[in-house]
Structure formats: C-alpha cells, structure tokens
Design a protein around this motif. Sequence first.
Motif, PDB file in Angstrom:
ATOM      1  N   SER A 179     -35.145 -18.140  -8.750  1.00 22.52           N
ATOM      2  CA  SER A 179     -33.849 -17.455  -8.702  1.00 22.52           C
ATOM      3  C   SER A 179     -32.948 -18.153  -7.694  1.00 22.52           C
ATOM      4  O   SER A 179     -33.421 -18.873  -6.818  1.00 22.52           O
ATOM      5  CB  SER A 179     -34.010 -15.981  -8.335  1.00 22.52           C
ATOM      6  OG  SER A 179     -34.407 -15.853  -6.996  1.00 22.52           O
ATOM      7  N   GLU A 180     -31.652 -17.934  -7.857  1.00 19.31           N
ATOM      8  CA  GLU A 180     -30.645 -18.451  -6.935  1.00 19.31           C
ATOM      9  C   GLU A 180     -29.916 -17.269  -6.321  1.00 19.31           C
ATOM     10  O   GLU A 180     -29.879 -16.188  -6.913  1.00 19.31           O
ATOM     11  CB  GLU A 180     -29.603 -19.306  -7.684  1.00 19.31           C
ATOM     12  CG  GLU A 180     -30.099 -20.644  -8.130  1.00 19.31           C
ATOM     13  CD  GLU A 180     -29.011 -21.464  -8.828  1.00 19.31           C
ATOM     14  OE1 GLU A 180     -29.174 -22.685  -8.861  1.00 19.31           O
ATOM     15  OE2 GLU A 180     -28.028 -20.892  -9.333  1.00 19.31           O
ATOM     16  N   PRO A 181     -29.271 -17.477  -5.168  1.00 17.06           N
ATOM     17  CA  PRO A 181     -28.431 -16.414  -4.608  1.00 17.06           C
ATOM     18  C   PRO A 181     -27.228 -16.150  -5.516  1.00 17.06           C
ATOM     19  O   PRO A 181     -26.873 -16.991  -6.346  1.00 17.06           O
ATOM     20  CB  PRO A 181     -27.963 -16.991  -3.268  1.00 17.06           C
ATOM     21  CG  PRO A 181     -28.763 -18.206  -3.014  1.00 17.06           C
ATOM     22  CD  PRO A 181     -29.313 -18.665  -4.318  1.00 17.06           C
ATOM     23  N   PHE A 182     -26.583 -15.011  -5.330  1.00 22.15           N
ATOM     24  CA  PHE A 182     -25.335 -14.745  -6.045  1.00 22.15           C
ATOM     25  C   PHE A 182     -24.324 -15.831  -5.694  1.00 22.15           C
ATOM     26  O   PHE A 182     -24.361 -16.414  -4.608  1.00 22.15           O
ATOM     27  CB  PHE A 182     -24.770 -13.378  -5.663  1.00 22.15           C
ATOM     28  CG  PHE A 182     -25.344 -12.248  -6.456  1.00 22.15           C
ATOM     29  CD1 PHE A 182     -24.769 -11.867  -7.663  1.00 22.15           C
ATOM     30  CD2 PHE A 182     -26.466 -11.569  -6.007  1.00 22.15           C
ATOM     31  CE1 PHE A 182     -25.294 -10.821  -8.410  1.00 22.15           C
ATOM     32  CE2 PHE A 182     -27.006 -10.523  -6.744  1.00 22.15           C
ATOM     33  CZ  PHE A 182     -26.415 -10.151  -7.944  1.00 22.15           C
ATOM     34  N   GLN A 183     -23.427 -16.105  -6.628  1.00 23.59           N
ATOM     35  CA  GLN A 183     -22.373 -17.094  -6.422  1.00 23.59           C
ATOM     36  C   GLN A 183     -21.133 -16.662  -7.187  1.00 23.59           C
ATOM     37  O   GLN A 183     -21.211 -15.835  -8.092  1.00 23.59           O
ATOM     38  CB  GLN A 183     -22.845 -18.475  -6.884  1.00 23.59           C
ATOM     39  CG  GLN A 183     -23.303 -18.507  -8.328  1.00 23.59           C
ATOM     40  CD  GLN A 183     -24.092 -19.767  -8.673  1.00 23.59           C
ATOM     41  OE1 GLN A 183     -24.779 -20.335  -7.830  1.00 23.59           O
ATOM     42  NE2 GLN A 183     -24.013 -20.192  -9.898  1.00 23.59           N
ATOM     43  N   THR A 184     -19.989 -17.223  -6.799  1.00 24.98           N
ATOM     44  CA  THR A 184     -18.721 -16.941  -7.488  1.00 24.98           C
ATOM     45  C   THR A 184     -18.017 -18.277  -7.714  1.00 24.98           C
ATOM     46  O   THR A 184     -17.134 -18.668  -6.948  1.00 24.98           O
ATOM     47  CB  THR A 184     -17.848 -15.975  -6.653  1.00 24.98           C
ATOM     48  OG1 THR A 184     -18.627 -14.824  -6.321  1.00 24.98           O
ATOM     49  CG2 THR A 184     -16.622 -15.525  -7.442  1.00 24.98           C
ATOM     50  N   VAL A 203     -18.978 -23.860  -5.952  1.00 26.20           N
ATOM     51  CA  VAL A 203     -19.897 -22.842  -6.480  1.00 26.20           C
ATOM     52  C   VAL A 203     -19.895 -21.559  -5.650  1.00 26.20           C
ATOM     53  O   VAL A 203     -20.115 -20.486  -6.169  1.00 26.20           O
ATOM     54  CB  VAL A 203     -21.323 -23.408  -6.672  1.00 26.20           C
ATOM     55  CG1 VAL A 203     -22.029 -23.587  -5.341  1.00 26.20           C
ATOM     56  CG2 VAL A 203     -22.140 -22.554  -7.590  1.00 26.20           C
ATOM     57  N   HIS A 204     -19.645 -21.680  -4.364  1.00 24.27           N
ATOM     58  CA  HIS A 204     -19.556 -20.519  -3.464  1.00 24.27           C
ATOM     59  C   HIS A 204     -20.798 -19.623  -3.525  1.00 24.27           C
ATOM     60  O   HIS A 204     -20.710 -18.435  -3.815  1.00 24.27           O
ATOM     61  CB  HIS A 204     -18.279 -19.693  -3.732  1.00 24.27           C
ATOM     62  CG  HIS A 204     -17.034 -20.491  -3.589  1.00 24.27           C
ATOM     63  ND1 HIS A 204     -16.606 -21.002  -2.381  1.00 24.27           N
ATOM     64  CD2 HIS A 204     -16.119 -20.901  -4.520  1.00 24.27           C
ATOM     65  CE1 HIS A 204     -15.488 -21.672  -2.562  1.00 24.27           C
ATOM     66  NE2 HIS A 204     -15.173 -21.643  -3.844  1.00 24.27           N
ATOM     67  N   ARG A 205     -21.957 -20.223  -3.224  1.00 25.05           N
ATOM     68  CA  ARG A 205     -23.204 -19.450  -3.171  1.00 25.05           C
ATOM     69  C   ARG A 205     -23.209 -18.574  -1.926  1.00 25.05           C
ATOM     70  O   ARG A 205     -22.812 -19.000  -0.852  1.00 25.05           O
ATOM     71  CB  ARG A 205     -24.415 -20.390  -3.128  1.00 25.05           C
ATOM     72  CG  ARG A 205     -24.676 -20.989  -4.470  1.00 25.05           C
ATOM     73  CD  ARG A 205     -26.115 -21.459  -4.631  1.00 25.05           C
ATOM     74  NE  ARG A 205     -26.237 -21.998  -5.976  1.00 25.05           N
ATOM     75  CZ  ARG A 205     -26.513 -23.259  -6.246  1.00 25.05           C
ATOM     76  NH1 ARG A 205     -26.751 -24.112  -5.268  1.00 25.05           N
ATOM     77  NH2 ARG A 205     -26.601 -23.663  -7.485  1.00 25.05           N
ATOM     78  N   GLU A 206     -23.689 -17.363  -2.105  1.00 20.64           N
ATOM     79  CA  GLU A 206     -23.810 -16.444  -0.970  1.00 20.64           C
ATOM     80  C   GLU A 206     -25.075 -16.769  -0.183  1.00 20.64           C
ATOM     81  O   GLU A 206     -26.021 -17.309  -0.722  1.00 20.64           O
ATOM     82  CB  GLU A 206     -23.849 -14.994  -1.489  1.00 20.64           C
ATOM     83  CG  GLU A 206     -22.563 -14.609  -2.211  1.00 20.64           C
ATOM     84  CD  GLU A 206     -22.639 -13.223  -2.842  1.00 20.64           C
ATOM     85  OE1 GLU A 206     -23.548 -12.442  -2.524  1.00 20.64           O
ATOM     86  OE2 GLU A 206     -21.752 -12.936  -3.673  1.00 20.64           O
ATOM     87  N   LYS A 207     -25.055 -16.418   1.079  1.00 18.62           N
ATOM     88  CA  LYS A 207     -26.263 -16.584   1.893  1.00 18.62           C
ATOM     89  C   LYS A 207     -27.298 -15.591   1.396  1.00 18.62           C
ATOM     90  O   LYS A 207     -26.991 -14.431   1.168  1.00 18.62           O
ATOM     91  CB  LYS A 207     -25.960 -16.315   3.374  1.00 18.62           C
ATOM     92  CG  LYS A 207     -24.837 -17.176   3.914  1.00 18.62           C
ATOM     93  CD  LYS A 207     -25.333 -18.531   4.347  1.00 18.62           C
ATOM     94  CE  LYS A 207     -24.272 -19.319   5.061  1.00 18.62           C
ATOM     95  NZ  LYS A 207     -23.723 -20.399   4.295  1.00 18.62           N
ATOM     96  N   SER A 208     -28.527 -16.076   1.211  1.00 16.53           N
ATOM     97  CA  SER A 208     -29.562 -15.171   0.671  1.00 16.53           C
ATOM     98  C   SER A 208     -30.240 -14.372   1.755  1.00 16.53           C
ATOM     99  O   SER A 208     -30.060 -14.580   2.915  1.00 16.53           O
ATOM    100  CB  SER A 208     -30.589 -15.954  -0.122  1.00 16.53           C
ATOM    101  OG  SER A 208     -31.053 -17.072   0.592  1.00 16.53           O
TER     102      SER A 208
END
Length: 122
Positions: A48-53, A117-122
């Motif tokens: 899985s990957e962290p949420f991103q926007t 990609v703007h991935r959130e910190k997990s």
Amino acid sequence: MSKKYQIQKSPFIVPTTDGKLIEEHFGKATNGNSGISIAHMIAPPGWSEPFQTPEFEEYTYIIRGKKQFIIEDEKVILEKGQSIKIEKNTRIQYSNPFDEACEYLAICLPAFTMEAVHREKS
C-alpha cells in the motif's frame, strides 16, 4: 530522415523500498517527457501507499490480480480487464490487500513526478 516512432526496450526501473516493481516506459525519468508517463507496475500482496492528491489525471488498467483504491471516502476494487480514470486533485490511496500480485499499467497526464504527487506522511 529521422524515425517517426520510438520503441522502448529499456524502461527506467524506479527504485522502491516496498517491493513494488515500477517500469516507466515513457515519461519524465525515461525520456524527459513531462506531458505523459506510461508505467508497467507489479504491486505485491499486502502493498500500500500513503494517501496522495496528485496534480495529474491517472488512468489504470489491470492486467492481472486486483487493486484497491480509496477515492476520497469511497472504496473501489478493480479486477483483471477493468480500468479507471481518476481526476487530478483527487485524494486517493492505492493498495493491494489481496493474496496475489497485481500487475497493471498506469498512465499519468501530465507525467508523474514526486513533486506533483503530494503523498501524505504515513
């Protein structure tokens, strides 16, 4: 006369630490194309990957296995032969909580970059 086509025989292998194979065939890392990226991916079971926007549209086509998407607050599961288009600036999480690897193609317009990609910190 120059050729009107380009065959990709050696895609850029994106380094990962989560067991996911990412082969970028065309895009920013491979040939400097910022307009589109096309990648072949294999996500292992449990990945899985962290949420991103992301600032790009992303199209995904499932070759084998299943892939889970959490789009905003909705869970969507795609299976072999299915595809999806996700609008840019949509909060999303990608994962493979299933027992088999998921092989798929991802196309991003404009091209994928870590800055966009703007991935959130997990």
